[in-house]
Motif scaffolding. Structure first.
Motif, short mmCIF file in Angstrom:
data_model
loop_
_atom_site.label_atom_id
_atom_site.label_comp_id
_atom_site.label_asym_id
_atom_site.label_seq_id
_atom_site.Cartn_x
_atom_site.Cartn_y
_atom_site.Cartn_z
N UNK A 1 0.83 -1.21 0.00
CA UNK A 1 0.00 0.00 0.00
C UNK A 1 0.86 1.26 0.00
N UNK A 2 1.96 1.22 0.74
CA UNK A 2 2.88 2.36 0.76
C UNK A 2 3.45 2.59 -0.64
N UNK A 3 3.91 1.51 -1.28
CA UNK A 3 4.51 1.64 -2.61
C UNK A 3 3.49 2.16 -3.62
N UNK A 4 2.25 1.67 -3.53
CA UNK A 4 1.22 2.13 -4.46
C UNK A 4 0.90 3.62 -4.22
N UNK A 5 0.85 4.03 -2.96
CA UNK A 5 0.58 5.45 -2.66
C UNK A 5 1.70 6.33 -3.18
N UNK A 6 2.94 5.87 -3.03
CA UNK A 6 4.07 6.64 -3.55
C UNK A 6 3.97 6.80 -5.07
N UNK A 7 3.54 5.75 -5.74
CA UNK A 7 3.37 5.84 -7.20
C UNK A 7 2.26 6.82 -7.55
N UNK A 8 1.19 6.84 -6.76
CA UNK A 8 0.11 7.78 -7.01
C UNK A 8 0.57 9.22 -6.76
N UNK A 9 1.40 9.42 -5.73
CA UNK A 9 1.96 10.76 -5.49
C UNK A 9 2.82 11.19 -6.66
N UNK A 10 3.59 10.25 -7.21
CA UNK A 10 4.42 10.59 -8.36
C UNK A 10 3.55 10.95 -9.56
N UNK A 11 2.47 10.23 -9.74
CA UNK A 11 1.55 10.53 -10.85
C UNK A 11 0.96 11.93 -10.69
N UNK A 12 0.57 12.26 -9.46
CA UNK A 12 0.00 13.59 -9.22
C UNK A 12 1.05 14.68 -9.42
#
Length: 1021
Positions: free
Chosen positions: A189-200
Motif C-alpha cells: 500500500x505504501x509503494x502504491x501510494x508513492x506511485x500515485x503521489x508521483x503521478x500527481x
C-alpha cells in the motif's frame, strides 16, 4: 528527634535516558534542558520507544521552536497530550527520518496531516477525504492551476512555483510516512501510494510545462509510467521512469505538434527534477523509451507501435510489463496501453526470445555476483536482493503469460500471487518469497526515509543498524537480530530464485506427492525453452528418468536437479549438459560415493554442470572414465600432474604388461603390447580430462595448457616406445642392437601442443658398438612401425596422431635414420627451412644418451655460428609468403584463420624463429623451442621492442586460447574462427569469457591486426 527522610531512589536523568535507549545521554540531557517543560515525562518515555531516540529528540526540538514562531505551539502541545495518533506517528517519523524532521522544522503546521480522522474537528473531518487530501488537486492548486480544468496550466514556472510543488509533495510524504512507520499500511500500500503521489506530481509538472510552452494546445501528450512507477510499487526516493506519447490535435501539422510535445515533455521533466531551496522531488528518466537516449523523447502512438513490432529487444518488453498511463491525456494513454499491451505478450514467440532471456539472466547474475564489499550490503543488486525476486517473477510472467492472461499483473506481489494460483510457483514458495520481498522493501523504505536519498545500501554503522532493527520492532538485540533476519531472507530469496525456475519442472514430470501445484507439460516445456533448452521435450524425458521412483538415488536427484538445471542453463549447451549428466549418473548410479559427493559438495556439482554444458571434448572423456568426477572436488586435483609422476605411472602400467623375452609366442607379445598401451591410454584419458576441466574453469593459461598436453603426449609415446621395444625384443629373442629415441618437432617440440594437435616427430637410432648396421636399422624400423600401429588402434579416446613428415626428405625419406645419417644429411643437404624446423626439435622420449647426442648434432645446424645469410633470409620470407597463399583452404576468410591468417600463430612463430636463426649462437637465451620464451629472450637482448613483443605475445595467446576452446566445445579441431553456426560461435565465446561472439571476433581482429603490423616491420622488413 527528627525522622530521617527516605533516600531518593529515582535514577538520575542520564541513567534514565540510557535505559530509555538514548545513545548519547549527556547530549540528550543538554537538549532537554533547552526544551524546558515542553518535553513532558510521558513524552520522554514515548521518545524512548522510537527507532532512534536521539534522532527523534533532535528533530522534535526544532519543530517545537518552529511551532512557537508559527503560532502552532498550543495546538501541537494539546495534540501531543490528547491525540495518541499524532504522538505515535510524529515520534515514529522523527525517530527514522532526519529529512522529514527538517521539513517539519520549516513547515511546522504540517504536523496536522498526522492527525487521525476521529481526532479532527467535525468541519475538518467533513472537508477531508478518508485517506487525506487528494494529492492531484492539492498539487495543482499549489502551482496555481485549476484542478477542474481539462488541461490545467500553472501560474508560472518560477522557483517559487516549483518550491510550492515540493512543499505539497513533502507534506503528503510526511502523512504517508506517519501511517507507514506505525504499521497502519502494508508495504504494498505504501509503494502504491508513492506511485500515485508521483503521478500527481507529474500532472502538476505538466501544468507547469504548459505555462512555458504557449503552443501546447497543438498537441495531446500522455505520460506513461514505467518500472516501479508504472507498477505502482515505487520507493520513497527513486527515479521515476516514463515514456512520452503524443499526437497532433485536429487541424495541426504533426511535425509542429511533435515539437511542441517534445518541449512539453522536457519542461515536465525539469519541473520535477530541478533542485530548489525546498529540495527536489526525484529524477524523471525517459531512457526506457524506444532506442533509449539515442531516440526521440516523444513519439506518436503509431511510431511506438512500429518500433515494438519490428525492433524491440526482449528486455524492452520486460520493461513494458509495468507500463501504465500516469499523467496527461487520459484517452491517449489508454489507447497506448491497449495498443502496446498485446505486443508484449507476443514477444516471447520471437526467434531471439530465448537468447535475449539468457542474456538478461546473465546480466542479472553478474549484478548479483558482485564481489566487492559494497555488494554484500546491497538490498537491490546484492545476492538474494530485490532484483533477484523481480527478475524471477518477470521472467516467469513472460514465459507463461503468453497463454495465461491471469499472470499479466504489473506489480511484483500481485504477479507472484497469480503465478502461485496458476500453479507455476508452489504455494509455500510463493508465500516465502512474498514475505522476503516485503521485508526487503520495508528495509529499503527505511534506509531511504532517513535522509530522503536514493540508496539501496544497508548502513554499516552500528547506530544505523540499530535504528533499522528497532524500526522493525526488534528490541532485545536490534543489530544482531536485524542482521540475522536480513541474511536469512537473502538466503531464502537466492534459494527460491533457483527453485522458482526449476523445482516445478520436476513436479511436472515425476510422480511426487501433490504438495505443490504442478506445471502442465506444455508450461514445463515453455519454461525450459525460455531458459535455453533447445529440446525441451528431451530435457523433460531426462528429468523424468533421473527423478522417477522412490529410491534413494531418485530422492537425491530431486534435490540436486533444481540447482543443476540452472547451472546447465547458464552454460552454452544446456541440453548437452543435462544429457551428459544423465549418462554419467547412469554409469555411476550404483556407486555410493557419486551422488553423495554431488549432494554434499556444491562445488563438484557446479563444476560438473559447467563442464558438461560447455565441452563436448571433456564430456566424451568423462563418459569414458566417469569416476574422474571425483577430481572436481579438490582444487589440487585440477592442476596438471608433474611429468615425472605421470611417467612413473605409465611405465608401471607397461611393466605389468611387458612380455617375457623368452616367450615363444609372438602373438602373446603383440597382445601384451596392446594391453600395455590400453592401460596407458586410461592414464592419458584421465589426464586430458584434468587439463580440459582446469582450462574450462580458467585455472590454466595457454602456456600451461601446452606444457601439460605436451607432457601427456610425451609420456604416452614413452610408454608406447617401451611396449614396442618389449614386443620386438620378444620377437627377436633378444635385446635390440640399437638405441632408439623420439625427437619432438613443431608444436610438440615447442611444448605448445593443443587438444587437437598432431604430434610431429622424428625417429632416430644409434647402433650398439659392433652391431650390424642393417640389423640395427631393421630393428629400429620395426619399433617405429609398432609404435605407429599401437597408437593407431581403434579407441574411443581422442587419438594421438603422430606425423613423421618433418624428417629429412619428408615422406620420401626413411622413417628411421641413424644418428650418423642425420649428421651426414644436415652437414651436406640441409635447407634453410630444415634449420628453421630444427629450432623446435626437442628429443623428449627414449634413450637418454642418444637424446643428448642428437642435440649435439643439430645445435650447430639450428644455431649457426654466423647466423643465416641474406639469401637464406630471403628464402625464408618467400617460403612464408608462399605458405600464406597456398596452404589456406579455398573459400575461407583468411582473416579468421587462426594459424595462417594475418596476425595468426604462424606469423608470431616465424618472427621468433627468424630472430633465433640470426642471433641464437651469440645469445644463449634464444636457444629455446618455446615461442614466447624466444620473444622474451629477444626483448632481453634488445633485438625486439618490448611493445612489439607484447603485441605478438597477446595475439599468440588469444589465437591459442581460441583454438583450444574450439576443440573443447566441438570435440574436434579447427583453425578457423566459427562463423556459420551461431550456437557454436556463441559457445566458444562463452567458454572464453566473452559476452558475445561479436565481442570475441572484434577482440581477435584487433589483436591480429596489431600483430600483423609488427610482423610486416620485423619479419618482412
Amino acid at each position: 528527634m527528627s525522622t530521617p527522610s527516605a533516600p531518593d531512589r529515582r535514577p538520575s536523568l542520564p541513567t534514565r535516558l540510557a535505559r530509555l535507549g538514548f545513545g548519547d545521554a549527556a547530549g540528550a540531557e543538554r537538549l532537554l534542558a533547552e526544551a524546558g517543560p515542553a518535553v513532558t515525562a510521558e513524552l520522554l518515555d514515548d521518545l524512548g520507544t522510537t527507532p532512534d531516540p536521539d534522532l527523534a529528540l533532535r528533530g522534535l526540538l526544532p519543530l517545537l521552536t518552529g511551532a512557537e514562531r508559527a503560532g502552532e505551539a498550543a495546538a501541537l502541545a494539546t495534540a501531543l497530550a490528547t491525540e495518541p495518533a499524532v504522538r505515535e506517528r510524529l515520534l515514529a517519523v522523527l525517530g527514522v527520518s532526519s529529512a522529514l524532521a527538517d521539513h517539519l522544522a520549516r513547515h511546522p503546521s504540517h504536523w496536522r496531516v498526522l492527525r487521525a480522522r476521529k481526532d479532527m474537528s467535525e468541519k475538518d473531518a467533513e472537508d477531508e477525504p478518508p485517506d487525506g487530501p487528494e494529492p492531484r488537486r492539492e498539487f495543482l492548486e499549489a502551482v496555481g492551476a485549476d484542478p477542474d480544468a481539462g488541461e490545467p496550466v500553472a501560474r508560472d514556472a518560477s522557483t517559487e512555483t516549483l518550491g510550492a510543488l515540493r512543499v505539497a509533495y513533502r507534506k503528503h510524504l510526511l502523512m504517508l510516512a506517519g501511517r507507514d512507520l506505525t504499521g497502519e499500511l502494508d508495504v504494498a500500500e505504501v509503494a502504491a501510494t508513492l506511485a500515485d503521489l508521483a503521478s500527481a506530481a507529474l500532472t502538476a509538472g505538466l501544468a507547469i510545462a504548459r505555462a512555458q510552452v504557449p503552443e501546447h494546445g497543438t498537441c495531446r501528450l500522455a505520460v506513461i509510467g514505467m518500472g516501479k512507477c508504472g507498477g505502482r510499487e515505487l520507493n520513497y526516493v527513486s527515479d521515476v521512469d516514463v515514456i512520452f506519447v503524443a499526437e497532433a490535435r485536429d487541424g495541426h501539422p504533426e511535425d509542429a505538434a511533435l515539437r511542441a510535445a517534445t518541449r512539453l515533455a522536457a519542461a515536465t521533466m525539469r519541473a520535477c527534477s530541478a533542485t530548489t531551496p525546498e529540495g527536489a522531488l526525484w529524477e524523471v528518466d525517459a531512457a526506457l523509451r524506444p532506442e533509449g537516449k539515442a531516440g526521440p523523447l516523444v513519439r506518436t502512438l503509431a511510431s511506438h507501435r512500429a518500433y515494438y513490432e519490428r525492433w524491440a529487444k526482449t528486455w524492452e518488453f520486460q520493461a513494458l510489463l509495468k507500463a501504465r498511463p500516469v499523467a496527461g491525456d487520459a484517452e491517449l494513454g489508454a489507447r497506448y496501453a491497449e495498443t502496446i499491451g498485446p505486443i508484449v505478450w507476443r514477444a516471447a514467440e520471437g526467434e531471439s526470445f530465448v537468447e535475449d532471456v539468457q542474456a538478461m539472466r546473465r546480466r542479472v547474475e553478474a549484478d548479483l555476483n558482485q564481489r566487492n564489499a559494497e555488494a554484500a550490503r546491497q538490498l537491490k543488486l546484492g545476492p538474494g536482493g530485490l532484483r533477484d525476486v523481480e527478475f524471477a517473477v518477470q521472467l516467469l510472467q513472460l514465459v507463461h503469460g503468453r497463454s495465461d492472461e491471469s499472470l499479466r499483473a504489473a506489480d511484483t506481489l500481485s504477479a507472484l500471487a497469480a503465478l502461485s494460483r496458476g500453479g507455476y510457483v508452489g504455494r509455500d514458495d510463493a508465500a516465502a518469497l512474498a514475505s522476503a520481498y516485503r521485508f526487503l522493501r520495508r528495509v529499503e523504505h527505511l534506509v531511504q526515509l532517513h535522509r530522503l536519498r536514493r540508496t539501496h545500501m544497508v548502513p554499516d554503522d552500528p547506530a544505523g543498524l540499530r535504528r533499522l532493527g528497532r524500526a522493525l520492532g526488534l528490541r532485545t538485540d536490534p543489530v544482531g537480530e536485524f542482521t540475522a533476519l536480513w541474511r536469512r531472507h537473502a538466503r531464502e530469496v537466492r534459494r527460491l530464485h533457483e527453485k522458482l525456475f526449476y523445482r516445478p519442472l520436476l513436479l511436472a514430470v515425476a510422480r511426487l506427492p501433490e504438495e505443490e501445484a504442478r506445471l502442465t507439460p506444455d508450461a514445463a516445456r515453455a519454461r525450459l525453452e525460455a531458459l535455453g533448452y533447445r529440446d525441451p521435450a528431451g530435457a523433460l524425458r531426462h528429468i523424468q528418468a533421473l527423478t522417477a521412483g522412490v529410491s534413494r538415488r531418485a530422492a537425491i536427484q530431486r534435490t540436486l536437479l533444481p540447482v543443476m538445471l540452472g547451472w546447465f542453463a547458464d552454460a552454452p549447451d544446456p541440453d548437452a549438459g543435462l544429457l551428459g549428466f544423465r549418462q554419467v549418473s547412469d554409469a555411476l548410479g550404483t556407486t555410493p560415493w557419486y551422488l553423495r559427493l554431488l549432494r554434499d559438495d556444491v562445488t563438484v556439482a557446479e563444476r560438473m554442470a559447467c563442464v558438461l554444458g560447455s565441452s563436448r571434448y571433456a564430456t566424451d572423456l568423462l563418459l569414458r572414465a566417469p569416476e574422474a568426477v571425483a577430481m572436481l572436488g579438490r582444487a589440487s586435483e585440477l592442476r596438471p600432474r608433474p611429468a615425472p609422476a605421470l611417467r612413473a605411472e605409465a611405465l608401471a602400467a607397461v611393466r605389468r604388461h611387458t612380455p617375457d623375452p623368452d616367450s615363444p609366442a609372438a602373438t602373446a607379445a603383440s597382445v601384451s603390447a596392446e594391453d600395455a598401451v590400453t592401460a596407458v591410454r586410461a592414464v592419458r584419458r584421465r589426464e586430458l580430462f584434468r587439463v580440459a576441466v582446469a582450462d574450462l574453469l580458467g585455472r590454466l593459461d595457454p602456456v600451461e595448457v601446452g606444457e601439460a598436453l605436451t607432457d601427456i603426449a610425451a609420456v604416452t609415446l614413452d610408454a608406447a616406445l617401451r611396449a614396442a621395444i618389449g614386443k620386438i625384443e620378444v620377437e627377436r629373442r633378444g635385446p635390440l642392437p640399437t638405441a632408439v629415441a623420439i625427437v619432438a618437432m613443431g608444436r610438440f617440440g615447442g611444448h605448445e601442443l593443443g587438444y587437437g594437435s598432431d604430434a610431429d616427430l622424428m625417429f632416430v637410432h644409434d647402433p650398439e658398438p659392433g652391431a650390424d648396421e642393417r640389423d640395427a636399422a631393421s630393428a629400429a624400423h620395426a619399433v617405429a612401425e609398432e609404435i605407429r600401429r599401437l597408437l593407431a588402434l581403434p579407441a574411443p579416446d581422442p587419438p594421438l596422431r603422430i606425423d613423421p613428415d618433418l624428417r629429412p626428405e619428408g615422406k620420401a625419406g626413411p622413417l628411421v635414420r641413424s644418428l650418423a645419417s642425420y649428421a651426414a644429411y644436415y652437414a651436406r643437404w640441409s635447407e634453410p627451412w630444415e634449420s628453421q624446423a630444427l629450432l623446435r626439435a626437442d628429443p623428449l622420449v627414449g634413450d637418454a644418451g642418444l637424446r643428448e647426442r642428437f642435440r649435439a648434432v643439430i645445435d650447430p645446424v639450428r644455431w649457426p655460428e654466423d647466423g643465416v645469410g641474406d639469401d637464406a633470409v630471403r628464402q625464408i620470407r618467400r617460403l612464408k609468403a608462399r605458405m600464406e597463399s597456398e596452404r589456406l583452404p579455398r573459400g575461407v576468410d583468411r582473416r579468421l584463420h587462426l594459424k595462417l591468417g594475418p596476425g595468426g600463430l604462424s606469423d608470431v612463430e616465424w618472427v621468433a624463429q627468424l630472430l633465433q636463426l640470426r642471433h641464437a649462437h651469440h645469445v644463449p637465451e634464444l636457444r629455446t623451442t618455446r615461442t614466447l620464451a624466444a620473444l622474451d629472450a629477444a626483448v632481453g637482448a634488445r633485438l625486439l621492442d618490448p611493445e612489439d613483443a607484447a603485441e605478438l605475445a597477446e595475439a599468440w595467446r588469444l589465437a591459442t586460447r581460441i583454438r583450444s576452446a574450439i576443440v573443447l566445445v566441438r570435440g574436434r579441431p579447427s583453425d578457423l574462427l566459427p562463423t556459420e553456426h551461431h550456437h557454436e560461435r556463441s559457445a566458444v565465446a562463452h567458454v572464453l569469457g566473452y559476452p558475445s561472439a561479436g565481442d570475441l571476433l572484434e577482440d581477435y581482429r584487433r589483436h591480429a591486426r596489431r600483430a600483423r603490423t609488427v610482423v610486416e616491420r620485423t619479419f618482412y622488413g
